[in-house]
Design a protein around this motif. Sequence first.
Motif, mmCIF file in Angstrom:
data_model
loop_
_atom_site.group_PDB
_atom_site.id
_atom_site.type_symbol
_atom_site.label_atom_id
_atom_site.label_comp_id
_atom_site.label_asym_id
_atom_site.label_seq_id
_atom_site.Cartn_x
_atom_site.Cartn_y
_atom_site.Cartn_z
ATOM 1 N N LEU A 86 0.837 -1.210 0.000
ATOM 2 C CA LEU A 86 0.000 0.000 0.000
ATOM 3 C C LEU A 86 0.863 1.247 0.000
ATOM 4 C CD1 LEU A 86 -2.872 -0.376 2.640
ATOM 5 C CD2 LEU A 86 -3.090 -0.078 0.172
ATOM 6 N N HIS A 94 -2.808 1.082 -6.666
ATOM 7 C CA HIS A 94 -2.946 1.454 -5.251
ATOM 8 C C HIS A 94 -4.422 1.530 -4.876
ATOM 9 C CE1 HIS A 94 -3.188 4.501 -1.961
ATOM 10 N NE2 HIS A 94 -2.370 3.633 -1.434
ATOM 11 N N ARG A 98 -6.349 -0.418 -1.893
ATOM 12 C CA ARG A 98 -7.050 0.346 -0.841
ATOM 13 C C ARG A 98 -8.490 -0.121 -0.709
ATOM 14 N NH1 ARG A 98 -4.700 4.386 2.632
ATOM 15 N NH2 ARG A 98 -6.836 5.080 2.921
ATOM 16 N N LEU A 225 0.541 -3.869 8.167
ATOM 17 C CA LEU A 225 -0.496 -3.493 9.131
ATOM 18 C C LEU A 225 0.024 -3.635 10.564
ATOM 19 C CD1 LEU A 225 -3.550 -5.158 7.373
ATOM 20 C CD2 LEU A 225 -3.088 -2.695 7.554
ATOM 21 N N GLY A 229 1.082 -0.284 12.607
ATOM 22 C CA GLY A 229 0.212 -0.111 13.771
ATOM 23 C C GLY A 229 0.989 0.060 15.060
ATOM 24 N N THR A 232 3.614 3.625 15.333
ATOM 25 C CA THR A 232 2.989 4.923 15.557
ATOM 26 C C THR A 232 2.226 4.981 16.881
ATOM 27 O OG1 THR A 232 1.211 3.953 14.294
ATOM 28 C CG2 THR A 232 2.655 5.481 13.124
ATOM 29 N N PRO A 270 3.233 11.135 15.732
ATOM 30 C CA PRO A 270 4.223 10.053 15.760
ATOM 31 C C PRO A 270 4.932 9.862 14.426
ATOM 32 C CG PRO A 270 1.989 9.183 15.932
ATOM 33 C CD PRO A 270 1.863 10.665 15.974
ATOM 34 N N LEU A 275 6.016 9.699 4.668
ATOM 35 C CA LEU A 275 6.990 8.799 4.029
ATOM 36 C C LEU A 275 7.521 9.497 2.767
ATOM 37 C CD1 LEU A 275 4.999 5.477 4.500
ATOM 38 C CD2 LEU A 275 6.892 6.338 5.878
ATOM 39 N N ARG A 277 8.362 10.703 -0.876
ATOM 40 C CA ARG A 277 7.699 10.839 -2.172
ATOM 41 C C ARG A 277 8.711 11.373 -3.181
ATOM 42 N NH1 ARG A 277 3.758 10.700 1.297
ATOM 43 N NH2 ARG A 277 1.630 10.265 0.672
ATOM 44 N N ALA A 316 -1.784 14.479 11.086
ATOM 45 C CA ALA A 316 -1.164 13.362 11.815
ATOM 46 C C ALA A 316 -1.333 12.041 11.062
ATOM 47 C CB ALA A 316 -1.746 13.233 13.217
ATOM 48 N N PHE A 317 -2.481 11.850 10.403
ATOM 49 C CA PHE A 317 -2.719 10.611 9.657
ATOM 50 C C PHE A 317 -2.497 10.800 8.151
ATOM 51 C CE2 PHE A 317 -5.477 9.846 13.457
ATOM 52 C CZ PHE A 317 -4.867 8.680 13.906
ATOM 53 N N GLY A 318 -1.873 11.905 7.762
ATOM 54 C CA GLY A 318 -1.667 12.170 6.348
ATOM 55 C C GLY A 318 -2.933 12.711 5.703
ATOM 56 N N HIS A 322 -3.152 8.175 0.239
ATOM 57 C CA HIS A 322 -2.394 7.335 1.183
ATOM 58 C C HIS A 322 -2.767 7.617 2.643
ATOM 59 C CE1 HIS A 322 0.292 5.359 -1.714
ATOM 60 N NE2 HIS A 322 0.202 6.501 -2.397
ATOM 61 N N CYS A 324 -3.913 7.373 6.296
ATOM 62 C CA CYS A 324 -3.675 6.184 7.124
ATOM 63 C C CYS A 324 -4.852 5.191 7.112
ATOM 64 C CB CYS A 324 -3.409 6.619 8.557
ATOM 65 S SG CYS A 324 -3.188 5.233 9.678
ATOM 66 N N THR A 325 -4.564 3.977 6.724
ATOM 67 C CA THR A 325 -5.570 2.901 6.723
ATOM 68 C C THR A 325 -6.070 2.613 8.140
ATOM 69 O OG1 THR A 325 -4.151 1.903 5.054
ATOM 70 C CG2 THR A 325 -5.939 0.538 5.884
ATOM 71 N N ALA A 330 -6.518 3.228 15.345
ATOM 72 C CA ALA A 330 -5.650 3.939 16.287
ATOM 73 C C ALA A 330 -6.471 4.793 17.255
ATOM 74 C CB ALA A 330 -4.662 4.819 15.517
HETATM 75 C C1 HEM Z 1 -1.550 7.117 16.047
HETATM 76 C C2 HEM Z 1 -1.405 6.163 15.180
HETATM 77 C C3 HEM Z 1 -1.076 6.351 13.708
HETATM 78 C C4 HEM Z 1 -0.594 7.437 13.038
HETATM 79 C C5 HEM Z 1 -0.297 8.817 13.587
HETATM 80 C C6 HEM Z 1 -0.423 7.044 11.650
HETATM 81 C C7 HEM Z 1 0.039 7.885 10.648
HETATM 82 C C8 HEM Z 1 0.068 7.555 9.308
HETATM 83 C C9 HEM Z 1 0.426 8.457 8.244
HETATM 84 C C10 HEM Z 1 0.880 9.898 8.418
HETATM 85 C C11 HEM Z 1 0.292 7.774 7.065
HETATM 86 C C12 HEM Z 1 0.515 8.341 5.673
HETATM 87 C C13 HEM Z 1 1.953 8.308 5.265
HETATM 88 C C14 HEM Z 1 2.190 8.981 3.918
HETATM 89 O O1 HEM Z 1 1.241 9.303 3.198
HETATM 90 O O2 HEM Z 1 3.356 9.182 3.587
HETATM 91 C C15 HEM Z 1 -0.127 6.430 7.389
HETATM 92 C C16 HEM Z 1 -0.324 5.425 6.469
HETATM 93 C C17 HEM Z 1 -0.622 4.131 6.815
HETATM 94 N N1 HEM Z 1 -0.940 3.653 8.069
HETATM 95 FE FE1 HEM Z 1 -0.979 4.709 9.765
HETATM 96 N N2 HEM Z 1 -0.803 5.733 11.519
HETATM 97 C C18 HEM Z 1 -1.219 5.277 12.741
HETATM 98 C C19 HEM Z 1 -1.714 4.023 13.041
HETATM 99 C C20 HEM Z 1 -1.853 2.995 12.148
HETATM 100 C C21 HEM Z 1 -2.368 1.689 12.475
HETATM 101 C C22 HEM Z 1 -2.898 1.263 13.846
HETATM 102 C C23 HEM Z 1 -2.296 0.942 11.331
HETATM 103 C C24 HEM Z 1 -2.701 -0.499 11.180
HETATM 104 C C25 HEM Z 1 -3.818 -0.874 10.699
HETATM 105 C C26 HEM Z 1 -1.755 1.803 10.285
HETATM 106 C C27 HEM Z 1 -1.545 1.428 8.982
HETATM 107 C C28 HEM Z 1 -1.180 2.299 7.972
HETATM 108 C C29 HEM Z 1 -1.016 1.881 6.570
HETATM 109 C C30 HEM Z 1 -1.199 0.474 6.034
HETATM 110 C C31 HEM Z 1 -0.664 3.032 5.859
HETATM 111 C C32 HEM Z 1 -0.369 3.130 4.372
HETATM 112 C C33 HEM Z 1 -1.599 3.604 3.628
HETATM 113 C C34 HEM Z 1 -1.315 3.867 2.148
HETATM 114 O O3 HEM Z 1 -0.183 4.198 1.796
HETATM 115 O O4 HEM Z 1 -2.271 3.769 1.364
HETATM 116 N N3 HEM Z 1 -1.511 3.046 10.816
HETATM 117 N N4 HEM Z 1 -0.263 6.320 8.760
#
Ligand code: HEM
Length: 379
Positions: A86, A94, A98, A225, A229, A232, A270, A275, A277, A316-318, A322, A324-325, A330
Amino acid sequence: MTTDPFAPAVRGIDEPHPARAALRAAGPIVRFEAPAGGPVWIITDDVLARQVLVHPQVVKDPAQAPPGWDRWTAGLEPAAADQVSLTTLDGPAHTRLRQAHAPLFTARRMGGHAERFRQIAHDLLTACADAGEMTDLVADFTIRYPLTVVCDVLGVPLDRVDQAIAACRGMYADDPEEIGRAMAAFGELAAAALEEGAEGVAAELRDRVPGEITESDLHYLIFTLIYAGQLTTDPSLGFLIARLLGRDDARPDTAGLDALVRETLREHSPAPFSLWRFTSAEIELAGVRLPARTPLLIDIQGINTAPDRTIGPGLAFGAGPHYCTGAHLALVELRAVAEVLLTDFPHARLAVPHTDLRQSGLGGIQGTRLTTLPVHLRG
Ligand code: HEM
């Protein structure tokens, strides 16, 4: 610029990162020396960041990294052609992957696990409290809890949580052979979740992924995953608990917990950077011409903590394709810990003043975590 945003550092829990303000002051897009060599352009502006995150000529495939970049120094995954992920696929491939994941991680589905997560948090915190009058929660709890939760959701048997902890710790090694051993352990965890009769999100994912995804690809998706998970949520738990127990402004009732979780993630993102690019063609951003294969990073932490930041969703989650899945997972799992602390451990308190807590990071694009979090769980 004298302050390196990629340098490893130790600082106080609420001390701002020394590079962030300088980066911001330097403009919306700032050139810096990348850890793997050559220039990287860092985006420090919220609006520009959101444009970059959906830009069709900004891609994630490491095959587009600058020629000569060492994969290990840069912390890059394999190219998308060599390993389906992913985090490295772009465009329609992608999107298809997704779509396979999305229904398995909705707010509704993750909310359905809340009671189970509270039980896990209660049991693990009770074990910590029974082990001694004072406990360092970042020594074991903040890694064990998110891995127990994610294994439970995926269907990895919980007697394998110790193996998951060891595998995650192995990923921090400098030695590629040790990382190889950790990856093999992740493969075993994935295989266990996919065994005949196993129930959980991993088995559901197998039934949903496109036909060309092999069993070994599936193992890699499950590894992502588990590892994403832990990486972060582990540091976030430290900052959340420190804030909940240690700051006078932060003992909300349970109704205020979602806001507390989101505010902690904004202040202590976190993932301080996105990531990697890369530009897939020459483009112009904020008046700067960037040739193809230029590396780009979003300064998530700097943008989230900018003093003039307008109210709205943080990064924080982007954002964009992309995003965050695991965001809902979380949020539910972090809230569960805060709820359990408030209701089952009402006398819990920090064993040191909040201002004595320190955060440290390995540098590069990685985030920081608390060095210790000594707590009296029963007051
Ligand atoms: C506080 C907790 C979390 C934070 C702050 C966080 C943050 C992020 C961020 C910023 C991205 C995007 C990165 C980018 O676009 O360059 C991302 C992607 C992702 N996260 Fe999280 N994450 C967290 C928890 C989790 C958990 C619990 C999982 C497990 C299920 C997870 C799985 C993923 C996956 C698989 C991606 C890639 C998605 C893609 O590229 O389509 N994350 N996360």
